[in-house]
Scaffold this active site. Structure first.
Site, PDB file in Angstrom:
ATOM      1  N   ARG A 284      10.991  -1.556  11.315  1.00 21.37           N
ATOM      2  CA  ARG A 284       9.872  -1.230  12.201  1.00 21.37           C
ATOM      3  C   ARG A 284       9.779  -2.252  13.332  1.00 21.37           C
ATOM      4  O   ARG A 284       9.882  -3.444  13.096  1.00 21.37           O
ATOM      5  CB  ARG A 284       8.558  -1.227  11.400  1.00 21.37           C
TER       6      ARG A 284
ATOM      7  N   LYS B 253       0.839  -1.210   0.000  1.00 25.06           N
ATOM      8  CA  LYS B 253       0.000   0.000   0.000  1.00 25.06           C
ATOM      9  C   LYS B 253       0.874   1.260   0.000  1.00 25.06           C
ATOM     10  O   LYS B 253       0.667   2.168  -0.790  1.00 25.06           O
ATOM     11  CB  LYS B 253      -0.912   0.035   1.250  1.00 25.06           C
TER      12      LYS B 253
ATOM     13  N   ARG C  84      11.918  -5.694   5.197  1.00 25.04           N
ATOM     14  CA  ARG C  84      11.637  -4.264   4.982  1.00 25.04           C
ATOM     15  C   ARG C  84      12.499  -3.363   5.860  1.00 25.04           C
ATOM     16  O   ARG C  84      12.740  -3.634   7.026  1.00 25.04           O
ATOM     17  CB  ARG C  84      10.163  -3.968   5.272  1.00 25.04           C
TER      18      ARG C  84
ATOM     19  N   ARG D 104      -9.962   0.882   8.236  1.00 27.40           N
ATOM     20  CA  ARG D 104      -9.546  -0.456   8.621  1.00 27.40           C
ATOM     21  C   ARG D 104     -10.610  -1.162   9.431  1.00 27.40           C
ATOM     22  O   ARG D 104     -10.371  -2.241   9.952  1.00 27.40           O
ATOM     23  CB  ARG D 104      -8.314  -0.321   9.509  1.00 27.40           C
TER      24      ARG D 104
HETATM   25  P1  AP5 Z   1       4.873  -1.589   1.911  1.00 26.23           P
HETATM   26  O1  AP5 Z   1       4.565  -0.745   0.733  1.00 26.23           O
HETATM   27  O2  AP5 Z   1       5.607  -0.982   3.035  1.00 26.23           O
HETATM   28  O3  AP5 Z   1       3.541  -2.360   2.417  1.00 26.23           O
HETATM   29  P2  AP5 Z   1       2.262  -1.827   3.170  1.00 26.23           P
HETATM   30  O4  AP5 Z   1       1.069  -2.433   2.537  1.00 26.23           O
HETATM   31  O5  AP5 Z   1       2.307  -0.340   3.294  1.00 26.23           O
HETATM   32  O6  AP5 Z   1       2.472  -2.552   4.567  1.00 26.23           O
HETATM   33  P3  AP5 Z   1       2.387  -1.996   6.054  1.00 26.23           P
HETATM   34  O7  AP5 Z   1       3.134  -2.974   6.906  1.00 26.23           O
HETATM   35  O8  AP5 Z   1       2.790  -0.570   6.125  1.00 26.23           O
HETATM   36  O9  AP5 Z   1       0.877  -2.143   6.332  1.00 26.23           O
HETATM   37  P4  AP5 Z   1       0.182  -2.144   7.684  1.00 26.23           P
HETATM   38  O10 AP5 Z   1      -1.176  -1.901   7.240  1.00 26.23           O
HETATM   39  O11 AP5 Z   1       0.404  -3.338   8.513  1.00 26.23           O
HETATM   40  O12 AP5 Z   1       0.939  -0.985   8.518  1.00 26.23           O
HETATM   41  P5  AP5 Z   1       0.566   0.535   8.822  1.00 26.23           P
HETATM   42  O13 AP5 Z   1       1.814   1.297   8.910  1.00 26.23           O
HETATM   43  O14 AP5 Z   1      -0.493   0.997   7.907  1.00 26.23           O
HETATM   44  O15 AP5 Z   1       5.701  -2.870   1.367  1.00 26.23           O
HETATM   45  C1  AP5 Z   1       6.164  -3.851   2.276  1.00 26.23           C
HETATM   46  C2  AP5 Z   1       7.562  -4.339   1.841  1.00 26.23           C
HETATM   47  O16 AP5 Z   1       7.453  -5.001   0.580  1.00 26.23           O
HETATM   48  C3  AP5 Z   1       8.585  -3.219   1.633  1.00 26.23           C
HETATM   49  O17 AP5 Z   1       9.837  -3.682   2.039  1.00 26.23           O
HETATM   50  C4  AP5 Z   1       8.575  -2.973   0.114  1.00 26.23           C
HETATM   51  O18 AP5 Z   1       9.815  -2.503  -0.343  1.00 26.23           O
HETATM   52  C5  AP5 Z   1       8.267  -4.377  -0.415  1.00 26.23           C
HETATM   53  N1  AP5 Z   1       7.486  -4.377  -1.648  1.00 26.23           N
HETATM   54  C6  AP5 Z   1       6.450  -3.551  -1.986  1.00 26.23           C
HETATM   55  N2  AP5 Z   1       5.948  -3.855  -3.186  1.00 26.23           N
HETATM   56  C7  AP5 Z   1       6.662  -4.936  -3.629  1.00 26.23           C
HETATM   57  C8  AP5 Z   1       6.629  -5.729  -4.823  1.00 26.23           C
HETATM   58  N3  AP5 Z   1       5.737  -5.480  -5.796  1.00 26.23           N
HETATM   59  N4  AP5 Z   1       7.503  -6.744  -4.933  1.00 26.23           N
HETATM   60  C9  AP5 Z   1       8.402  -7.011  -3.942  1.00 26.23           C
HETATM   61  N5  AP5 Z   1       8.501  -6.292  -2.803  1.00 26.23           N
HETATM   62  C10 AP5 Z   1       7.644  -5.256  -2.650  1.00 26.23           C
HETATM   63  O19 AP5 Z   1      -0.078   0.395  10.283  1.00 26.23           O
HETATM   64  C11 AP5 Z   1       0.726   0.062  11.387  1.00 26.23           C
HETATM   65  C12 AP5 Z   1      -0.115   0.015  12.650  1.00 26.23           C
HETATM   66  O20 AP5 Z   1      -0.679   1.301  12.900  1.00 26.23           O
HETATM   67  C13 AP5 Z   1      -1.306  -0.941  12.633  1.00 26.23           C
HETATM   68  O21 AP5 Z   1      -0.932  -2.256  12.999  1.00 26.23           O
HETATM   69  C14 AP5 Z   1      -2.227  -0.292  13.661  1.00 26.23           C
HETATM   70  O22 AP5 Z   1      -1.803  -0.585  14.971  1.00 26.23           O
HETATM   71  C15 AP5 Z   1      -2.004   1.202  13.419  1.00 26.23           C
HETATM   72  N6  AP5 Z   1      -2.959   1.726  12.418  1.00 26.23           N
HETATM   73  C16 AP5 Z   1      -2.654   2.208  11.176  1.00 26.23           C
HETATM   74  N7  AP5 Z   1      -3.764   2.605  10.536  1.00 26.23           N
HETATM   75  C17 AP5 Z   1      -4.804   2.369  11.384  1.00 26.23           C
HETATM   76  C18 AP5 Z   1      -6.204   2.539  11.276  1.00 26.23           C
HETATM   77  N8  AP5 Z   1      -6.788   3.029  10.169  1.00 26.23           N
HETATM   78  N9  AP5 Z   1      -6.959   2.194  12.345  1.00 26.23           N
HETATM   79  C19 AP5 Z   1      -6.420   1.698  13.478  1.00 26.23           C
HETATM   80  N10 AP5 Z   1      -5.097   1.493  13.633  1.00 26.23           N
HETATM   81  C20 AP5 Z   1      -4.292   1.816  12.584  1.00 26.23           C
HETATM   82 MG    MG Z   2       2.522   1.024   4.881  1.00 30.06          MG
END
Ligand code: AP5
Ligand code: MG
Ligand code: ZN
Length: 220
Positions: free
Chosen positions: A160, A13, A127, A88
């Site tokens: 992270r 994402k 990552r 979410r």
């Molecule tokens: P990346 O692009 O970083 O993936 P992502 O989908 O953004 O994954 P996240 O881990 O950020 O998602 P998440 O939803 O768990 O975390 P968030 O920060 O939102 O890609 C991942 C890896 O793959 C990278 O190394 C990249 O280089 C590689 N990659 C990408 N594309 C590729 C490809 N095509 N081929 C190969 N490799 C590739 O949330 C964190 C925490 O915050 C949550 O757990 C929660 O506690 C809180 N939170 C966030 N939003 C909310 C919400 N709306 N409500 C409540 N709590 C929330």
């Molecule tokens: Mg992300």
């Protein structure tokens, strides 16, 4: 144009939202990034968010929703937003619909980036992200030009704390229990487009741009 990027942890994402937002001149609003920024600044919001994030749980809806509503009321968001990692939960999705309607806007499309569980684990395990601008890298598939340094801003790269195997498992459980319900919610409203998230970053970007093509030409 307002777009949601939906998908499991590690689906890509953040990687894709940054690229598409730049191309379409949209604001990239990532709730995870905002919570990490608040933590780095040591604010009360940051401290609260940390206690949920380190357990792989969702930060409470009221807190998350009010943070997002504040961000989308800023003038630069009027040109359109890519929501990355929000909504979410059903409650967040309903709050977003209501807020956009009140502003005379709509949610145009939801891009669901689908990736197999084995691939998600590989991606999160390798990552690294930038401490300053939060750009994501991967030690195998997209390493930085200089080890440990962000290509975009020169910031220091780190792993992270919620990317450990144990917390990733919890994040996946949370995703399937709470967030995956939104696939149904947005399918019913006719807004969901599923995009295969495997393949290299440019290929996936191209699929997303194709999926959004219909939205560009639609008169506003
Ligand atoms: P990346 O692009 O970083 O993936 P992502 O989908 O953004 O994954 P996240 O881990 O950020 O998602 P998440 O939803 O768990 O975390 P968030 O920060 O939102 O890609 C991942 C890896 O793959 C990278 O190394 C990249 O280089 C590689 N990659 C990408 N594309 C590729 C490809 N095509 N081929 C190969 N490799 C590739 O949330 C964190 C925490 O915050 C949550 O757990 C929660 O506690 C809180 N939170 C966030 N939003 C909310 C919400 N709306 N409500 C409540 N709590 C929330
Ligand atoms: Mg992300
Ligand atoms: Zn950076």
């Amino acid at each position: 144009m307002n777009i949601v990027f939906l998908g499991a942890p590690g689906a890509g994402k953040g990687t894709q939202a940054a690229r598409v937002a730049e191309e379409l001149k949209l604001v990239h609003l990532a709730t995870g990034d905002l919570f990490r920024q608040a933590q780095a600044q040591g604010t009360r919001l940051g401290l609260l968010a940390k206690s949920y994030m380190e357990r792989g749980a969702l930060v409470p809806d009221e807190v998350t929703i009010s943070m997002v509503l504040e961000r989308i009321s800023a003038p630069d968001a009027k040109g359109g937003v890519i929501f990355d990692g929000f909504p979410r939960s059903l409650k967040q999705a309903e709050a977003l619909d209501k807020a956009l309607t009140e502003q005379g806007e709509t949610l145009d499309r939801v891009i669901y980036i689908k990736v197999s569980e084995g691939e998600l684990l590989k991606r999160l395990g390798g990552r690294w992200i930038c401490r300053q601008c939060q750009a994501p890298y991967h030690e195998v598939s997209s390493p930085p030009k200089v080890a440990g340094k962000c290509d975009r801003c020169g910031g220091e790269l780190y792993q992270r704390p919620d990317d450990t195997e144990a917390t990733v498992k919890k994040r996946l459980v949370t995703y399937f229990a709470e967030t995956a319900l939104l696939i149904d919610y947005y399918t019913r409203s006719g807004k969901l487009t599923e995009v295969a998230g495997e393949g290299d970053v440019d290929e996936v970007r191209e699929r997303i741009m194709q999926a959004l093509k219909g939205e560009f030409v639609r008169p506003r």
